[in-house]
Design a protein around this motif. Structure first.
Motif, PDB file in Angstrom:
ATOM      1  N   VAL A 241       2.946   4.621  -0.907  1.00 46.36           N
ATOM      2  CA  VAL A 241       2.650   5.983  -1.336  1.00 46.36           C
ATOM      3  C   VAL A 241       3.878   6.456  -2.102  1.00 46.36           C
ATOM      4  O   VAL A 241       4.999   6.320  -1.628  1.00 46.36           O
ATOM      5  CB  VAL A 241       2.379   6.896  -0.117  1.00 46.36           C
TER       6      VAL A 241
ATOM      7  N   ARG B 190       0.839  -1.204   0.000  1.00 44.37           N
ATOM      8  CA  ARG B 190       0.000   0.000   0.000  1.00 44.37           C
ATOM      9  C   ARG B 190       0.875   1.254   0.000  1.00 44.37           C
ATOM     10  O   ARG B 190       0.671   2.204   0.745  1.00 44.37           O
ATOM     11  CB  ARG B 190      -0.996  -0.014   1.144  1.00 44.37           C
TER      12      ARG B 190
ATOM     13  N   LEU C  29      -2.610   4.906  -7.985  1.00 42.72           N
ATOM     14  CA  LEU C  29      -1.225   5.397  -8.019  1.00 42.72           C
ATOM     15  C   LEU C  29      -0.924   6.304  -9.205  1.00 42.72           C
ATOM     16  O   LEU C  29       0.179   6.824  -9.310  1.00 42.72           O
ATOM     17  CB  LEU C  29      -0.239   4.220  -8.025  1.00 42.72           C
TER      18      LEU C  29
ATOM     19  N   HIS D  94      -5.759  -0.173  -5.241  1.00 41.70           N
ATOM     20  CA  HIS D  94      -4.631   0.650  -4.811  1.00 41.70           C
ATOM     21  C   HIS D  94      -3.759   1.026  -6.015  1.00 41.70           C
ATOM     22  O   HIS D  94      -3.365   2.187  -6.160  1.00 41.70           O
ATOM     23  CB  HIS D  94      -3.787  -0.066  -3.755  1.00 41.70           C
TER      24      HIS D  94
END
Length: 131
Positions: free
Chosen positions: A20, A18, A65, A61
């Protein structure tokens, strides 16, 4: 802005963690990334390594992105040349290398053998570069 090309191995890892993506970084990939990541996640579900719900969450997810997917004629032509130059039997992985040559600063892969094979053609960066 630093542009990185990622392959399906990295995409699946980013989804699993997950992750970032750090400010000032852009992620690029050939359009085939969608099918390859879908296939990898499906295989994990099929083997019983995760549930379908977990796989769907990872796909969601990844979609968030903002990976810029590319696949034009120039990319295909360059991938052909890369595969030919390296003596590869197909052009799938060569698309990632070609895209790095054409539009990115570095390729990120978790495959050490691939990294060694292409290091004379492109810069290879570790996955940590995305943080």
């Amino acid at each position: 802005m630093t542009r990185y090309v990622i392959g399906p191995d990295v995409a699946v890892r980013l989804a699993r963690d997950r992750a970032v993506i750090g400010a000032g970084h852009q992620i690029l990939a050939p359009t085939l990334l969608r099918s390859q990541t879908l296939s990898l996640l499906y295989q994990e579900v099929h083997r019983g390594e995760m549930t379908k719900k977990e796989a769907e969450a990872r796909l969601d997810h990844l979609r968030g992105l903002r990976i810029r997917l590319l696949g034009d004629r120039v990319l295909q032509s360059t991938a052909w040349k890369v595969a030919d130059q390296l003596g590869w039997a197909d052009t799938l992985v060569a698309e990632y290398v070609a895209l790095t040559q054409l539009q990115a600063d570095a390729l990120i892969t978790l495959d050490g053998q691939l990294a060694r094979a292409v290091r004379k053609l492109v810069t290879v960066a570790p996955i940590d570069a995305l943080s």
